[in-house]
Enzyme design. Structure first.
Site, short mmCIF file in Angstrom:
data_model
loop_
_atom_site.label_atom_id
_atom_site.label_comp_id
_atom_site.label_asym_id
_atom_site.label_seq_id
_atom_site.Cartn_x
_atom_site.Cartn_y
_atom_site.Cartn_z
N LYS A 152 67.15 -20.82 66.50
CA LYS A 152 67.14 -21.02 65.05
C LYS A 152 68.12 -22.16 64.78
CE LYS A 152 68.62 -20.39 61.26
NZ LYS A 152 69.05 -21.57 60.47
N GLU A 169 80.83 -18.63 69.11
CA GLU A 169 81.72 -19.80 69.07
C GLU A 169 81.87 -20.17 67.60
OE1 GLU A 169 80.09 -22.69 71.82
OE2 GLU A 169 80.40 -21.34 73.50
N CYS A 212 84.15 -28.80 65.69
CA CYS A 212 84.92 -27.55 65.62
C CYS A 212 86.27 -27.69 66.31
CB CYS A 212 84.12 -26.43 66.29
SG CYS A 212 83.76 -26.76 68.00
N GLU A 252 89.99 -23.80 57.28
CA GLU A 252 89.16 -24.82 57.93
C GLU A 252 88.41 -25.60 56.85
OE1 GLU A 252 85.45 -23.77 59.92
OE2 GLU A 252 86.05 -24.99 61.63
P1 NAD Z 1 77.10 -21.59 59.58
O1 NAD Z 1 77.79 -20.38 60.07
O2 NAD Z 1 76.98 -21.78 58.12
O3 NAD Z 1 75.61 -21.67 60.14
C1 NAD Z 1 75.33 -21.62 61.52
C2 NAD Z 1 73.94 -21.07 61.73
O4 NAD Z 1 73.90 -19.69 61.34
C3 NAD Z 1 72.86 -21.77 60.91
O5 NAD Z 1 71.71 -21.94 61.70
C4 NAD Z 1 72.61 -20.79 59.77
O6 NAD Z 1 71.34 -20.89 59.18
C5 NAD Z 1 72.78 -19.47 60.50
N1 NAD Z 1 73.10 -18.32 59.65
C6 NAD Z 1 73.82 -18.31 58.51
N2 NAD Z 1 73.94 -17.04 58.05
C7 NAD Z 1 73.28 -16.24 58.91
C8 NAD Z 1 73.04 -14.84 58.98
N3 NAD Z 1 73.53 -14.00 58.07
N4 NAD Z 1 72.32 -14.36 60.01
C9 NAD Z 1 71.83 -15.19 60.95
N5 NAD Z 1 72.02 -16.53 60.94
C10 NAD Z 1 72.75 -17.05 59.94
O7 NAD Z 1 77.85 -22.83 60.27
P2 NAD Z 1 77.59 -24.38 60.03
O8 NAD Z 1 78.05 -24.69 58.64
O9 NAD Z 1 76.22 -24.70 60.45
O10 NAD Z 1 78.60 -25.06 61.08
C11 NAD Z 1 79.94 -25.33 60.81
C12 NAD Z 1 80.83 -24.23 61.37
O11 NAD Z 1 80.56 -24.06 62.74
C13 NAD Z 1 82.32 -24.55 61.31
O12 NAD Z 1 83.02 -23.40 60.93
C14 NAD Z 1 82.67 -24.92 62.73
O13 NAD Z 1 84.01 -24.72 63.10
C15 NAD Z 1 81.77 -24.01 63.49
N6 NAD Z 1 81.51 -24.53 64.84
C16 NAD Z 1 82.12 -23.91 65.90
C17 NAD Z 1 81.92 -24.39 67.19
C18 NAD Z 1 82.59 -23.75 68.40
O14 NAD Z 1 82.25 -24.13 69.51
N7 NAD Z 1 83.53 -22.84 68.22
C19 NAD Z 1 81.10 -25.50 67.39
C20 NAD Z 1 80.50 -26.11 66.28
C21 NAD Z 1 80.71 -25.61 65.01
O1 6OD Z 2 81.40 -29.58 74.49
C1 6OD Z 2 80.89 -28.47 74.30
O2 6OD Z 2 80.33 -27.84 75.20
C2 6OD Z 2 81.01 -27.84 73.00
N1 6OD Z 2 80.50 -26.59 72.92
C3 6OD Z 2 81.55 -28.51 71.97
C4 6OD Z 2 81.73 -27.97 70.68
C5 6OD Z 2 82.05 -28.78 69.65
C6 6OD Z 2 82.18 -28.27 68.33
O3 6OD Z 2 81.86 -28.87 67.32
#
Ligand code: NAD
Ligand code: 6OD
Length: 484
Positions: free
Chosen positions: A176, A252, A286, A388
């Protein structure tokens, strides 16, 4: 204008319900995304189950990994199409996506094909009272149908970071993608077909989270495990959904990552890496830095150089090779980031640079542009130091001692990543050991070896992926005990 379709059982599937995908560069319409309903999600999960029990599940590791290597090569062959789609969806510069997003999209298939081929399991001989003994050995089996829920910031990279190891381990997937970035996941469907990946192994369902494809997928009892990247709040909702049926999750999630700059650092290195960690991908990484702690004796010099670097960033369209910063992903996200820009000032910040919307040419005026922004004069309780933001902004704060800065860096519910700048090797080890995060970079940032453990502590994540750690999540380890 494009139709961006679901990919189910090897076929592109249209639906009657659609939503717009606009590019954040100038808000023009790219295409209509076909939203999957419960029926399409059911069909995708059923196709994934059939593929698991059919051709994919019966292949040898050698056969499977050969196909995955072909997938990587085909992404590379169609590099420009992936680049175009990713940059249109996100607005990120091609110079960035061509070095990070697309090559890593391909590498995620090759690396995990190698990992699974080379990972040993355990073997133990044991003594038994009859003197004949027994032997134990472990075998890895796929966990089954894996639900992969992805964010928008590095769409292809983060999706294949999960799909690569999941498929290498013999699972099938239903992906998804984020509603903001639907294109590359769909394009990957064409690649899967071209490379002979059996139908049903890789499926894509488009839509939103609650009451849409995200929720339909994560609550579906035909999904055996869920891997998620995104916000901490969403991760918690997914964990609740996974509790029904006691299904494993890998999460993550968000971060509020500190950089710690000691006076004994190589300042050129610290500035170069901090500029990247604060502003790369318009601050939407992130692992990015949103809190910079600088030892007081070099504080003014550091802030002056960071400001100079930020003001040199060139905002522009993805195709311009001089562009090194694009827009935020959407107007909605820009509103969120701008609300933090306002809050910082209300709470007493000194705006060193930025703080608003840049002047762009008339044709880009509707895009989601924001200025790279640096604040000083805030303490650790300020909203922009605690929450954040996920934008191109950071607070820079002075510190006086190692013990003080470690305590302040750890003073957060998050625990994803940290960067430390020092030339004192003892200090580097000492500080790295005390930081409550999953990843520490010393004198660098986002330097990735895919064999290493990756993930967050505290509210930044549950579990680790990368190298053999991905195998821990994407396989069931079974012990076989044979009495001799
Ligand atoms: P988000 O949580 O809003 O959405 C992520 C995904 O989850 C989307 O596909 C969304 O449609 C889906 N989603 C939302 N609500 C849901 C539910 N109730 N059930 C199932 N699916 C659902 O995140 P975003 O805005 O797309 O991304 C930004 C966030 O992601 C930031 O907080 C960032 O720190 C985090 N992030 C973390 C990492 C990591 O490796 N730790 C990497 C990239 C991004
Ligand atoms: O480098 C990766 O494998 C990884 N998961 C990076 C995540 C970046 C977050 O925005």
């Amino acid at each position: 204008m494009k139709d961006i379709l679901n990919f189910i059982n090897g076929e592109f599937v249209a639906t009657s319900k659609q939503f717009e995908k606009r590019t954040p560069v100038d808000d023009s319409l790219i295409g209509m995304v076909h939203e999957a309903g419960q029926d399409e999600v059911n069909a995708a999960v059923a196709a994934a189950r059939a593929a698991l029990e059919g051709p994919w599940g019966k292949m040898t590791v050698q056969e499977r990994t050969e196909i995955l290597n072909k997938v990587a090569d085909e992404i590379t062959r169609r590099f420009d199409e992936f680049l175009e789609a990713e940059c249109a969806d996100t607005g990120k510069p091609k110079s960035l996506a061509s070095h990070i997003d697309i090559p890593r999209g391909a590498a995620n298939f090759k690396i995990f094909a190698d990992v699974i081929k080379n990972a040993p399991t355990e073997f133990f001989e044991m003594a038994t009272p009859d003197g004949k003994g027994a032997i134990n050995y472990a075998v890895r089996r796929p966990v089954g149908v894996v639900g992969v829920v992805c964010p928008w910031n590095l769409p292809l990279l983060l999706m294949t970071w999960k799909v690569g190891p999941a498929l290498a381990c013999g699972n099938t997937v239903v992906v998804k993608p984020s509603e903001e970035t639907p294109q590359t996941a769909t394009l990957l469907g064409e690649v899967m077909n071209a490379c002979g990946v059996p139908k049903g192994v890789y499926n894509v369902v488009h839509g939103f989270g609650p009451q849409s494809a995200g929720e339909f997928l994560t609550t579906h009892q035909g999904v055996n495990a869920i891997t998620f990247t995104g916000e901490t709040r969403t991760g918690a909702a997914i964990m609740k959904a996974a509790a029904e049926g006691a299904r494993p999750v890998s999460l993550e999630m968000g971060g509020k990552n500190p950089a710690i700059v000691f006076a004994d650092c190589d300042i050129d290195v610290a500035i170069e890496a901090t500029l990247r960690s604060c502003f790369a991908n318009c601050g939407q990484v992130c692992l990015g830095t949103e809190r910079v702690y600088v030892e007081r004796s070099i504080f003014d010099a550091f802030v002056a150089r960071l400001k100079e670097g930020a003001e040199k960033l060139k905002l522009g369209v993805p195709s311009d090779s001089n562009t090194n910063m694009g827009p935020l992903v959407s107007q909605e996200h820009r509103n969120k980031v701008l609300s933090y820009y306002k809050k910082a000032v209300e709470e007493g910040a000194t705006v060193v640079t930025g703080g608003g919307i840049p002047e762009m040419s008339a044709e880009l005026a509707q895009g989601a542009w924001v200025q790279p922004t640096i604040w000083t004069g805030l303490d650790d309780n300020a909203t922009v130091v605690r929450e954040e933001i996920f934008g191109p902004c950071t607070t820079v704060m002075p510190f006086d001692s190692e013990e003080e800065v470690v305590r302040r860096a750890n003073n957060t519910h998050y625990g994803l990543a940290a960067s430390v700048y020092t030339q004192n090797i003892n200090r580097a080890h000492r500080v790295a050991a005390q930081l409550e995060v999953g990843l520490v970079w010393v004198n660098s940032w986002f330097l990735r070896d895919l064999r290493t453990p990756f993930g967050g502590s505290k509210q930044s994540g549950i579990g680790r992926e990368g190298g053999v750690h991905s195998l821990e999540f994407y396989t069931e380890l079974k012990n076989v005990c044979i009495k001799l």
